[in-house]
Design a protein around this motif. Structure first.
Motif, PDB file in Angstrom:
ATOM      1  N   MET A 144       0.882  -1.267  -0.116  1.00 34.27           N
ATOM      2  CA  MET A 144      -0.025  -0.061   0.038  1.00 34.27           C
ATOM      3  C   MET A 144       0.734   1.208  -0.013  1.00 34.27           C
ATOM      4  SD  MET A 144      -2.947  -1.497  -0.084  1.00 34.27           S
ATOM      5  CE  MET A 144      -4.087  -0.086   0.443  1.00 34.27           C
ATOM      6  N   LEU A 145       0.451   2.137  -0.623  1.00 42.94           N
ATOM      7  CA  LEU A 145       1.089   3.559  -0.895  1.00 42.94           C
ATOM      8  C   LEU A 145       0.288   4.601  -0.547  1.00 42.94           C
ATOM      9  CD1 LEU A 145       3.212   5.579  -1.701  1.00 42.94           C
ATOM     10  CD2 LEU A 145       2.503   5.186  -4.150  1.00 42.94           C
ATOM     11  N   LEU A 146       0.147   5.402   0.489  1.00 41.76           N
ATOM     12  CA  LEU A 146      -0.516   6.573   0.854  1.00 41.76           C
ATOM     13  C   LEU A 146       0.597   7.746   0.656  1.00 41.76           C
ATOM     14  CD1 LEU A 146      -2.700   7.884   2.118  1.00 41.76           C
ATOM     15  CD2 LEU A 146      -1.745   7.532   4.330  1.00 41.76           C
ATOM     16  N   VAL A 147       0.056   8.721  -0.628  1.00 47.07           N
ATOM     17  CA  VAL A 147       0.621   9.485  -0.986  1.00 47.07           C
ATOM     18  C   VAL A 147      -0.130  11.159  -0.869  1.00 47.07           C
ATOM     19  CG1 VAL A 147       0.034   9.087  -3.358  1.00 47.07           C
ATOM     20  CG2 VAL A 147       2.041  10.517  -2.908  1.00 47.07           C
ATOM     21  N   GLY A 148       0.646  12.041  -0.339  1.00 50.39           N
ATOM     22  CA  GLY A 148      -0.065  13.126  -0.423  1.00 50.39           C
ATOM     23  C   GLY A 148       0.341  14.301  -1.116  1.00 50.39           C
ATOM     24  N   GLU A 149      -0.354  14.760  -1.932  1.00 50.26           N
ATOM     25  CA  GLU A 149       0.124  15.691  -3.350  1.00 50.26           C
ATOM     26  C   GLU A 149      -0.746  16.694  -3.438  1.00 50.26           C
ATOM     27  OE1 GLU A 149       2.704  16.284  -6.905  1.00 50.26           O
ATOM     28  OE2 GLU A 149       2.872  15.487  -5.013  1.00 50.26           O
ATOM     29  N   GLY A 150      -0.010  17.842  -4.078  1.00 54.35           N
ATOM     30  CA  GLY A 150      -0.801  19.167  -4.422  1.00 54.35           C
ATOM     31  C   GLY A 150      -1.532  18.849  -5.578  1.00 54.35           C
ATOM     32  N   TYR A 151      -2.324  19.899  -5.888  1.00 61.38           N
ATOM     33  CA  TYR A 151      -3.409  19.819  -7.076  1.00 61.38           C
ATOM     34  C   TYR A 151      -4.060  21.109  -7.119  1.00 61.38           C
ATOM     35  CZ  TYR A 151      -7.490  19.273  -4.251  1.00 61.38           C
ATOM     36  OH  TYR A 151      -8.723  19.248  -3.488  1.00 61.38           O
ATOM     37  N   TRP A 152      -4.056  21.723  -8.448  1.00 63.55           N
ATOM     38  CA  TRP A 152      -4.825  23.056  -8.810  1.00 63.55           C
ATOM     39  C   TRP A 152      -6.304  22.924  -8.579  1.00 63.55           C
ATOM     40  CZ3 TRP A 152      -1.224  25.698  -7.870  1.00 63.55           C
ATOM     41  CH2 TRP A 152       0.218  25.727  -8.473  1.00 63.55           C
ATOM     42  N   LEU A 171       1.789  20.700 -11.310  1.00 62.63           N
ATOM     43  CA  LEU A 171       0.697  20.141 -10.664  1.00 62.63           C
ATOM     44  C   LEU A 171      -0.486  19.919 -11.582  1.00 62.63           C
ATOM     45  CD1 LEU A 171       0.566  22.124  -7.229  1.00 62.63           C
ATOM     46  CD2 LEU A 171       1.475  19.821  -7.560  1.00 62.63           C
ATOM     47  N   SER A 172      -1.371  18.933 -11.142  1.00 62.46           N
ATOM     48  CA  SER A 172      -2.529  18.944 -12.301  1.00 62.46           C
ATOM     49  C   SER A 172      -3.510  19.121 -11.520  1.00 62.46           C
ATOM     50  CB  SER A 172      -2.290  17.706 -12.915  1.00 62.46           C
ATOM     51  OG  SER A 172      -2.379  16.340 -11.972  1.00 62.46           O
ATOM     52  N   SER A 173      -4.839  18.467 -11.659  1.00 63.90           N
ATOM     53  CA  SER A 173      -6.083  18.412 -10.782  1.00 63.90           C
ATOM     54  C   SER A 173      -6.146  17.098  -9.932  1.00 63.90           C
ATOM     55  CB  SER A 173      -7.281  18.317 -11.641  1.00 63.90           C
ATOM     56  OG  SER A 173      -7.474  17.182 -12.577  1.00 63.90           O
ATOM     57  N   HIS A 174      -7.193  17.326  -8.854  1.00 64.17           N
ATOM     58  CA  HIS A 174      -7.162  16.063  -8.248  1.00 64.17           C
ATOM     59  C   HIS A 174      -7.494  14.756  -8.840  1.00 64.17           C
ATOM     60  CE1 HIS A 174      -8.153  13.977  -4.312  1.00 64.17           C
ATOM     61  NE2 HIS A 174      -9.599  14.260  -4.509  1.00 64.17           N
ATOM     62  N   ALA A 191      -9.649   7.979  -1.965  1.00 62.70           N
ATOM     63  CA  ALA A 191      -9.036   9.478  -2.331  1.00 62.70           C
ATOM     64  C   ALA A 191      -9.940  10.604  -1.305  1.00 62.70           C
ATOM     65  CB  ALA A 191      -9.370   9.813  -3.631  1.00 62.70           C
ATOM     66  N   MET A 192      -9.141  11.356  -0.783  1.00 66.90           N
ATOM     67  CA  MET A 192      -9.647  12.597   0.249  1.00 66.90           C
ATOM     68  C   MET A 192      -8.793  13.676  -0.004  1.00 66.90           C
ATOM     69  SD  MET A 192      -9.620  10.412   3.779  1.00 66.90           S
ATOM     70  CE  MET A 192     -10.738  11.733   4.675  1.00 66.90           C
ATOM     71  N   ALA A 193      -9.285  15.079   0.189  1.00 65.99           N
ATOM     72  CA  ALA A 193      -8.696  16.092   0.148  1.00 65.99           C
ATOM     73  C   ALA A 193      -8.672  17.040   1.209  1.00 65.99           C
ATOM     74  CB  ALA A 193      -9.380  17.034  -1.114  1.00 65.99           C
ATOM     75  N   SER A 194      -7.329  17.680   1.820  1.00 67.84           N
ATOM     76  CA  SER A 194      -7.631  18.718   2.616  1.00 67.84           C
ATOM     77  C   SER A 194      -8.861  19.525   2.908  1.00 67.84           C
ATOM     78  CB  SER A 194      -6.534  19.560   2.750  1.00 67.84           C
ATOM     79  OG  SER A 194      -5.330  18.521   3.142  1.00 67.84           O
ATOM     80  N   SER A 195      -9.532  19.900   3.759  1.00 68.02           N
ATOM     81  CA  SER A 195     -10.542  20.615   3.935  1.00 68.02           C
ATOM     82  C   SER A 195      -9.914  22.161   4.072  1.00 68.02           C
ATOM     83  CB  SER A 195     -11.492  20.454   5.266  1.00 68.02           C
ATOM     84  OG  SER A 195     -10.789  20.636   6.404  1.00 68.02           O
ATOM     85  N   ALA A 240      -5.013  34.271  -2.905  1.00 63.26           N
ATOM     86  CA  ALA A 240      -5.132  33.389  -3.904  1.00 63.26           C
ATOM     87  C   ALA A 240      -4.760  31.947  -3.509  1.00 63.26           C
ATOM     88  CB  ALA A 240      -4.171  33.618  -4.999  1.00 63.26           C
ATOM     89  N   GLY A 241      -3.968  31.483  -2.806  1.00 62.25           N
ATOM     90  CA  GLY A 241      -3.675  29.950  -2.297  1.00 62.25           C
ATOM     91  C   GLY A 241      -4.978  29.194  -1.904  1.00 62.25           C
ATOM     92  N   CYS A 242      -5.754  29.764  -1.152  1.00 65.72           N
ATOM     93  CA  CYS A 242      -6.804  29.247  -0.560  1.00 65.72           C
ATOM     94  C   CYS A 242      -7.832  28.577  -1.487  1.00 65.72           C
ATOM     95  CB  CYS A 242      -7.602  29.616   0.682  1.00 65.72           C
ATOM     96  SG  CYS A 242      -8.238  31.357   0.180  1.00 65.72           S
ATOM     97  N   SER A 243      -8.161  29.633  -2.778  1.00 65.37           N
ATOM     98  CA  SER A 243      -8.856  29.033  -3.721  1.00 65.37           C
ATOM     99  C   SER A 243      -8.191  28.393  -4.926  1.00 65.37           C
ATOM    100  CB  SER A 243      -9.439  30.277  -3.923  1.00 65.37           C
ATOM    101  OG  SER A 243      -8.791  31.281  -4.774  1.00 65.37           O
ATOM    102  N   THR A 244      -6.860  28.077  -4.768  1.00 63.34           N
ATOM    103  CA  THR A 244      -6.326  27.738  -5.995  1.00 63.34           C
ATOM    104  C   THR A 244      -5.428  26.329  -5.816  1.00 63.34           C
ATOM    105  OG1 THR A 244      -5.675  30.098  -6.820  1.00 63.34           O
ATOM    106  CG2 THR A 244      -4.355  28.228  -7.377  1.00 63.34           C
ATOM    107  N   LEU A 245      -4.957  26.117  -4.472  1.00 62.37           N
ATOM    108  CA  LEU A 245      -4.097  25.210  -4.347  1.00 62.37           C
ATOM    109  C   LEU A 245      -4.637  24.101  -3.389  1.00 62.37           C
ATOM    110  CD1 LEU A 245      -1.466  23.759  -4.758  1.00 62.37           C
ATOM    111  CD2 LEU A 245      -0.473  25.043  -2.642  1.00 62.37           C
ATOM    112  N   GLY A 246      -5.019  22.938  -3.978  1.00 62.71           N
ATOM    113  CA  GLY A 246      -5.476  21.820  -3.041  1.00 62.71           C
ATOM    114  C   GLY A 246      -4.739  20.794  -2.512  1.00 62.71           C
ATOM    115  N   PHE A 247      -4.944  20.018  -1.615  1.00 62.54           N
ATOM    116  CA  PHE A 247      -3.968  19.053  -1.219  1.00 62.54           C
ATOM    117  C   PHE A 247      -4.517  17.637  -1.294  1.00 62.54           C
ATOM    118  CE2 PHE A 247      -0.858  16.793   1.558  1.00 62.54           C
ATOM    119  CZ  PHE A 247       0.385  16.747   0.808  1.00 62.54           C
ATOM    120  N   GLY A 248      -4.282  16.536  -2.013  1.00 63.56           N
ATOM    121  CA  GLY A 248      -4.917  15.299  -1.849  1.00 63.56           C
ATOM    122  C   GLY A 248      -4.041  14.125  -1.265  1.00 63.56           C
ATOM    123  N   PHE A 249      -4.871  13.248  -0.915  1.00 66.25           N
ATOM    124  CA  PHE A 249      -4.541  12.250  -0.322  1.00 66.25           C
ATOM    125  C   PHE A 249      -4.784  10.983  -0.867  1.00 66.25           C
ATOM    126  CE2 PHE A 249      -4.896  15.268   3.228  1.00 66.25           C
ATOM    127  CZ  PHE A 249      -3.487  15.409   3.721  1.00 66.25           C
TER     128      PHE A 249
END
Length: 255
Positions: A144-152, A171-174, A191-195, A240-249
């Motif tokens: 198993m691999l749990l990876v956290g990565e940014g996305y637009w 980066l790409s999308s979620h 798949a989850m994303a930071s709130s 800008a960051g809070c509306s532009t950059l996401g973080f997915g798990f």
């Protein structure tokens, strides 16, 4: 006028900025517990935390499941904090090994890893897809691999990219992150994303830690530059960051 920085420690700023964080990412303890529970590892499983930082996620995993862990990072201050925290909470428990090394240079176990955690550290191996390819080699079959990565969340502005020191193609999308993982031969398990709240708390603590350090260390020649850097970063996040950059798990299984 630019403020000069005199430090010779390349990790000084990030160590200070994350001094109040448990996880060095926009991750709450509740979300972390859900992700770790979803791993469903067997007793004695060997888990790598790649670019572990303080190894908080790995330490939480070891505290909740009877597994063994290896944390690898190049920041000695983070590793020292991880070691002290583990020893204080688990005296005599030798299940955690911490290694100061580049990821690709650390000694690999002959049989591979049962699971790998890599949250916010894919840059250490050249990006998301190169990391997935290498981790797939390091995992046992079914690992198993749990990876956290940014996305637009949306296309970034040039101004925001300049603040990040990044380019849009990094980066790409979620959804595309998931598609890229599947293309590498993984099965998606979760798949989850930071709130927004997790992001806000992470960024608030990041900025606050630097401001507090600068105020309490007026004789440190690095303090003014660190303070200005943190203020610019937080202003950019709010604008800008809070509306532009996401973080997915992404919880992935090697097929």
């Amino acid at each position: 006028m630019a403020t000069s920085v005199s430090t010779q420690d390349p990790f000084k700023y990030t160590t200070i900025a994350h001094s109040g964080h448990h996880y060095c990412s926009p991750l709450s303890s509740e979300t972390a517990a859900s992700l770790l529970a979803a791993l469903q590892l067997q007793a004695g499983a060997l888990v790598l935390d790649a670019g572990c930082g303080k190894a908080a996620l790995l330490r939480d995993l070891l505290a909740s499941q009877p597994v063994r862990g290896v944390g690898v990072d190049i920041n000695p201050a983070f590793l020292a904090e991880a070691a002290n925290a583990w020893t204080a909470s688990n005296p005599g428990d030798g299940r955690l090994t911490l290694i100061a090394s580049q990821l690709e240079q650390h000694p690999l176990p002959a049989g591979g890893y049962d699971a790998i955690l890599c949250v916010g550290s894919t840059h250490a191996l050249g990006g998301f897809e190169p990391s997935l390819a290498l981790y797939r080699q390091w995992l046992k079959p079914g690992g198993m691999l749990l990876v956290g990565e940014g996305y637009w969340k949306r296309p970034p502005s040039n101004e925001y990219l300049m603040t990040l020191g990044a380019t849009e193609d990094e980066l790409s999308s979620h959804a595309k992150n998931i598609a890229r993982a599947l293309a590498q031969g993984f099965k998606l398990r979760l798949a989850m994303a930071s709130s927004d709240e997790e992001w806000d708390w992470y960024e608030h603590m990041y900025c606050q830690a630097v401001m507090q350090y600068a105020a309490s260390h007026p004789q440190d020649p690095d303090a003014p530059a660190f303070r200005d850097r943190a203020r610019r970063w937080h202003d950019s996040y709010l604008a800008a960051g809070c509306s532009t950059l996401g973080f997915g798990f992404y919880l992935l299984e090697k097929s």
